[in-house]
Design a protein around this motif. Structure first.
Motif, PDB file in Angstrom:
ATOM      1  N   ALA A   1      67.943  18.699 -92.333  1.00 25.54           N
ATOM      2  CA  ALA A   1      67.908  20.133 -92.659  1.00 25.54           C
ATOM      3  C   ALA A   1      68.126  20.968 -91.393  1.00 25.54           C
ATOM      4  N   ALA A   2      67.475  20.549 -90.298  1.00 27.57           N
ATOM      5  CA  ALA A   2      67.637  21.275 -89.030  1.00 27.57           C
ATOM      6  C   ALA A   2      69.096  21.218 -88.572  1.00 27.57           C
TER       7      ALA A   2
ATOM      8  N   VAL B   1      74.318  23.809 -87.839  1.00 24.90           N
ATOM      9  CA  VAL B   1      75.758  23.895 -88.119  1.00 24.90           C
ATOM     10  C   VAL B   1      76.087  25.230 -88.787  1.00 24.90           C
ATOM     11  N   LEU B   2      75.254  25.607 -89.775  1.00 20.12           N
ATOM     12  CA  LEU B   2      75.489  26.878 -90.461  1.00 20.12           C
ATOM     13  C   LEU B   2      75.409  28.043 -89.481  1.00 20.12           C
ATOM     14  N   THR B   3      74.397  27.999 -88.608  1.00 18.86           N
ATOM     15  CA  THR B   3      74.239  29.057 -87.607  1.00 18.86           C
ATOM     16  C   THR B   3      75.473  29.116 -86.714  1.00 18.86           C
ATOM     17  N   GLN B   4      75.927  27.935 -86.274  1.00 13.93           N
ATOM     18  CA  GLN B   4      77.115  27.905 -85.408  1.00 13.93           C
ATOM     19  C   GLN B   4      78.323  28.461 -86.141  1.00 13.93           C
ATOM     20  N   GLN B   5      78.466  28.078 -87.425  1.00  8.90           N
ATOM     21  CA  GLN B   5      79.595  28.592 -88.204  1.00  8.90           C
ATOM     22  C   GLN B   5      79.518  30.100 -88.334  1.00  8.90           C
ATOM     23  N   LYS B   6      78.298  30.614 -88.611  1.00  2.00           N
ATOM     24  CA  LYS B   6      78.127  32.072 -88.731  1.00  2.00           C
ATOM     25  C   LYS B   6      78.493  32.758 -87.424  1.00  2.00           C
TER      26      LYS B   6
END
Length: 132
Positions: free
Chosen positions: A54-55, A60-65
């Motif tokens: 999950a982390a 990854v989501l944060t980096q993509q954002k």
């Protein structure tokens, strides 16, 4: 255990059997405890793995954002630059046009002044020499 008539109560066999059963009960209990401990450890490992996954997904989501935000910002900056460039071109065009207008206006004024001076000079010359 039910004793049949003729059986000896508390014989060596009974004692052995009783001890063996007690031992098996103890073994079963320790096995259950051990299994419970193993299950808990396995569950903890699975939980830890799930937390890490999950982390990692969140990271990854944060980096993509962030990448998307940077892309949008750079695009916005590029558009701003283009608009500024167009604006500057229009300003310089307008400035050039205004300068040309001023130039033309100055020329017109100068021609008008020259005409007036010429007319004034002719008037003066007529005053001075009426025989002309």
């Amino acid at each position: 255990r039910v004793y049949r008539p003729g059986e000896v109560f508390g014989g060596a066999d009974d004692l052995d059997r009783a001890l063996q059963q007690q031992g098996q009960r103890i073994d079963n209990r320790s096995q259950r405890l051990e299994m419970g401990k193993l299950n808990r450890m396995q569950q903890d490992a699975q939980d830890a793995h799930a937390r890490e996954a999950a982390a990692a997904r969140a990271k990854v989501l944060t980096q993509q954002k962030q990448a998307k935000r940077r892309q949008v910002e750079s695009e916005r900056a590029r558009v701003q630059q283009m608009l500024a460039r167009i604006d500057n071109k229009q300003k310089t065009k307008a400035d050039r046009k205004a300068a040309e207008q001023r130039e033309i206006h100055q020329q017109i004024l100068q021609m008008e002044r020259q005409r007036q001076e010429k007319a004034q000079a002719e008037k003066q010359s007529k005053k001075i020499s009426p025989w002309r």
